[in-house]
Motif scaffolding. Structure first.
Motif, mmCIF file in Angstrom:
data_model
loop_
_atom_site.group_PDB
_atom_site.id
_atom_site.type_symbol
_atom_site.label_atom_id
_atom_site.label_comp_id
_atom_site.label_asym_id
_atom_site.label_seq_id
_atom_site.Cartn_x
_atom_site.Cartn_y
_atom_site.Cartn_z
ATOM 1 N N GLY A 1 17.365 -39.201 33.428
ATOM 2 C CA GLY A 1 17.728 -38.302 32.359
ATOM 3 C C GLY A 1 16.951 -38.150 31.210
ATOM 4 N N ARG A 2 17.308 -37.369 30.130
ATOM 5 C CA ARG A 2 16.594 -37.049 28.972
ATOM 6 C C ARG A 2 16.669 -38.197 27.956
ATOM 7 N NH1 ARG A 2 18.662 -31.445 26.924
ATOM 8 N NH2 ARG A 2 20.711 -32.623 27.079
ATOM 9 N N ASP B 1 10.189 -39.790 28.366
ATOM 10 C CA ASP B 1 10.859 -39.384 29.764
ATOM 11 C C ASP B 1 9.934 -39.823 30.889
ATOM 12 O OD1 ASP B 1 12.793 -38.294 28.473
ATOM 13 O OD2 ASP B 1 12.457 -36.300 28.868
ATOM 14 N N ASP C 1 20.862 -39.922 35.532
ATOM 15 C CA ASP C 1 20.471 -38.547 35.268
ATOM 16 C C ASP C 1 21.158 -37.940 33.881
ATOM 17 O OD1 ASP C 1 19.159 -38.471 37.714
ATOM 18 O OD2 ASP C 1 21.214 -38.182 38.622
ATOM 19 N N GLY C 2 21.937 -38.647 33.170
ATOM 20 C CA GLY C 2 22.452 -38.331 31.783
ATOM 21 C C GLY C 2 21.314 -38.413 30.659
ATOM 22 N N ASP C 3 22.032 -38.215 29.537
ATOM 23 C CA ASP C 3 21.273 -38.365 28.049
ATOM 24 C C ASP C 3 21.341 -39.936 27.876
ATOM 25 O OD1 ASP C 3 20.496 -35.515 28.246
ATOM 26 O OD2 ASP C 3 21.815 -35.210 26.670
#
Length: 186
Positions: free
Chosen positions: A141-142, A158, A173-175
């Motif tokens: 993720g970010r 990243d 895959d989340g922040d």
């Protein structure tokens, strides 16, 4: 200092000590080792490695490997997570390839699993496979940082952040947002 039961040879062992328990000579040796290992080491990088637990690898009385874990707060999924953030993992060039890095990480991963919601670290390209083989997972993720002026994206990080999941569910895959510090925030 407390011994950790990791021995490579009769004269080589990993020891764990808090920064407060390191005398001036031990801090000086660790700092010198990291400056020798990393061409781009800065004073901020050294400061990031302080304030937590150090894994120190001595061979015949000489420091040849260092790693540390410090507490940080990471924000993910609406929660502030207690993170064991790994810093300053380095082995002297003439001692690499003999399992010393793995011995350092064995000691720190025990600390992370026993005391934190997750582990995290920023991995150089050359070290990514080493961490992945140990069960560290690439954060897909970010990445963000909680700065004095608000939350800011850290896109350069990243693809370089790895986590060691614990009991708290993570969406890779989340922040992921880190707390603020001088120098490189991740």
């Amino acid at each position: 200092m407390t011994d950790v039961s990791v021995r490579i040879s009769p004269t080589a062992r990993v020891r764990i000590a808090h920064t407060a328990d390191l005398d001036a000579a031990a801090r000086k040796a660790a700092r010198a080792l990291l400056y020798d290992v990393f061409d781009d080491m800065t004073e901020d990088d050294w400061e990031h490695a302080l304030g937590g637990l150090h894994a120190l690898f001595h061979e015949d009385g000489e420091l040849v490997g260092h790693a540390s874990v410090v507490q940080r707060r990471l924000l993910h999924g609406g929660r502030a997570l207690r993170c064991g953030y790994v810093e300053g993992v380095g082995v002297r060039a003439d001692r690499r390839g003999r399992g010393l890095g793995a011995a350092l990480m064995d000691a720190l991963e025990r600390v992370v699993r026993g005391g934190y919601d997750l582990g995290a670290l920023g991995a150089a390209d050359t070290a990514a496979a080493f961490y992945a083989a140990r069960g560290w997972q690439l954060w897909r993720g970010r990445s963000w940082a909680l700065t004095p002026t608000g939350i800011r994206r850290t896109p350069d990080e990243d693809g370089f952040l790895y986590v060691l999941p614990g009991a708290v569910p993570l969406d890779l895959d989340g922040d992921l947002t880190c707390d603020w510090r001088d120098g490189d925030v991740w």
